[in-house]
Design an enzyme around this catalytic site. Structure first.
Site, short mmCIF file in Angstrom:
data_model
loop_
_atom_site.label_atom_id
_atom_site.label_comp_id
_atom_site.label_asym_id
_atom_site.label_seq_id
_atom_site.Cartn_x
_atom_site.Cartn_y
_atom_site.Cartn_z
N CYS A 60 0.79 -1.21 0.00
CA CYS A 60 0.00 0.00 0.00
C CYS A 60 0.84 1.29 0.00
O CYS A 60 1.46 1.58 -1.01
CB CYS A 60 -1.00 -0.05 1.16
SG CYS A 60 -2.39 1.04 0.88
N ARG A 88 -12.49 6.11 -2.60
CA ARG A 88 -11.51 5.40 -1.78
C ARG A 88 -11.78 3.89 -1.87
O ARG A 88 -12.93 3.46 -1.78
CB ARG A 88 -11.62 5.88 -0.33
CG ARG A 88 -10.46 5.42 0.51
CD ARG A 88 -10.34 6.16 1.83
NE ARG A 88 -9.15 5.66 2.49
CZ ARG A 88 -7.92 6.12 2.29
NH1 ARG A 88 -7.72 7.13 1.47
NH2 ARG A 88 -6.88 5.59 2.90
N HIS A 109 -3.55 -5.37 2.95
CA HIS A 109 -3.05 -5.61 4.31
C HIS A 109 -3.67 -6.93 4.78
O HIS A 109 -4.38 -7.59 4.04
CB HIS A 109 -3.51 -4.49 5.24
CG HIS A 109 -3.22 -3.13 4.71
ND1 HIS A 109 -1.97 -2.55 4.80
CD2 HIS A 109 -4.00 -2.22 4.09
CE1 HIS A 109 -2.01 -1.35 4.25
NE2 HIS A 109 -3.23 -1.12 3.81
N1 GLN Z 1 -2.07 7.05 2.01
C1 GLN Z 1 -2.20 6.11 0.93
C2 GLN Z 1 -3.56 6.14 0.27
O1 GLN Z 1 -4.54 6.48 0.90
C3 GLN Z 1 -1.87 4.70 1.42
C4 GLN Z 1 -2.86 4.18 2.43
C5 GLN Z 1 -2.45 2.85 3.03
O2 GLN Z 1 -1.29 2.54 3.19
N2 GLN Z 1 -3.43 2.06 3.42
O3 GLN Z 1 -3.65 5.82 -0.90
#
Ligand code: GLN
Length: 257
Positions: free
Chosen positions: A93, A128, A194
């Site tokens: 990520c 998102r 994750h």
């Molecule tokens: N900040 C990054 C995004 O929102 C990565 C987020 C994360 O590691 N879960 O894309």
């Protein structure tokens, strides 16, 4: 004496909010189950990144932490030297995004230059990406292995010609809803889920260790652990597929009403 295999978890204070340090723990554990000595090293900004590690791991984090991690890794230089010496880098990520050519942060989508280790670029996507991910990873033996995990990212990633997709998405957004997740370029890899990902998907953990050690690892002889993991994985895969079909039913009902 045989030197322990070094697994280096990089900057948990910055890229550690999703428990991705579990990826390092499972790599060390699976080596020890095979009688191979390992050392799990947690390195933080301000400390030198060791250059003699076998596997380096980066996890997920918030936008501002990503900028700090890029700055610290660039200033330190140790990760680049380790990769020149043949180390494996596996990132998740935020860690994946910072390895690319560029990524954006904040509401004003400021473009930040990445570390340039993967030919990918990340920009804020339309929605998102949050939820379970199920994707298909092709093992070196040509077997289709299901990866389970969860994603939570605003950035959407586009691959350039030097990077190949890591997995094919069955459920979830992955790179940018284009049916792919992650990227691989030589020994540098990144992917969105994750979980942590490697405890959930032990064949992938063994694959990374195999690449790092330049040999294919024999399957673990511990039947009980293998059976329990297999059961948990199948339960998880069934739950994810079932939830997905339920949400499709609901959407269909919504559209008709
Ligand atoms: N900040 C990054 C995004 O929102 C990565 C987020 C994360 O590691 N879960 O894309």
């Amino acid at each position: 004496m045989v030197k322990p295999i070094k697994i280096v978890v990089v900057y948990q204070s910055l890229l550690g909010i999703y428990g991705d340090r579990g990826n390092g723990m499972v790599l060390a554990k699976r080596l020890s189950w095979r009688g191979i000595a390992s050392e799990l090293i947690m390195v933080e900004p301000g400390q030198p990144v060791p250059t003699n590690g076998a596997v380096y791991l980066l996890g997920g984090g918030e936008d501002q932490a990503q900028i700090a991690a890029v700055d610290a890794l660039r200033a330190d230089g140790g990760l680049f030297r380790a990769l020149d010496d043949g180390a494996v880098l596996f990132s998740v990520c935020a860690g994946y995004q910072i390895l690319g050519n560029s990524f954006t942060v904040g509401d004003d989508d400021t473009v930040i230059e990445g570390l340039g280790l993967l030919d990918v670029d990340t920009r804020r996507g339309p929605v998102r990406a949050v939820g379970e991910v199920l994707s298909h990873w092709m093992t070196p033996e040509g077997d289709d292995y299901l990866l389970t995990g969860f994603e939570n990212h605003g950035g959407y990633t586009t691959l350039g010609p030097k990077a190949a997709p890591f997995a094919r998405v069955e459920l979830g957004v992955g790179n940018r809803g284009d049916g792919t997740d992650g990227a691989v370029q030589g020994r540098v890899m990144g992917i969105y889920p994750h979980g942590p990902l490697l405890p959930r998907n032990p064949l992938l953990a063994d694959y990374l260790l195999g690449v790092a050690l330049d040999r294919r690892l024999e399957p673990l002889p511990n039947e009980q652990v293998n059976d329990e993991l297999a059961t948990l994985r199948h339960q998880r895969i069934n739950v994810v597929r079932h939830t997905k079909s339920l949400s499709e039913d609901t959407r269909w009902l919504g559209e008709r009403s």
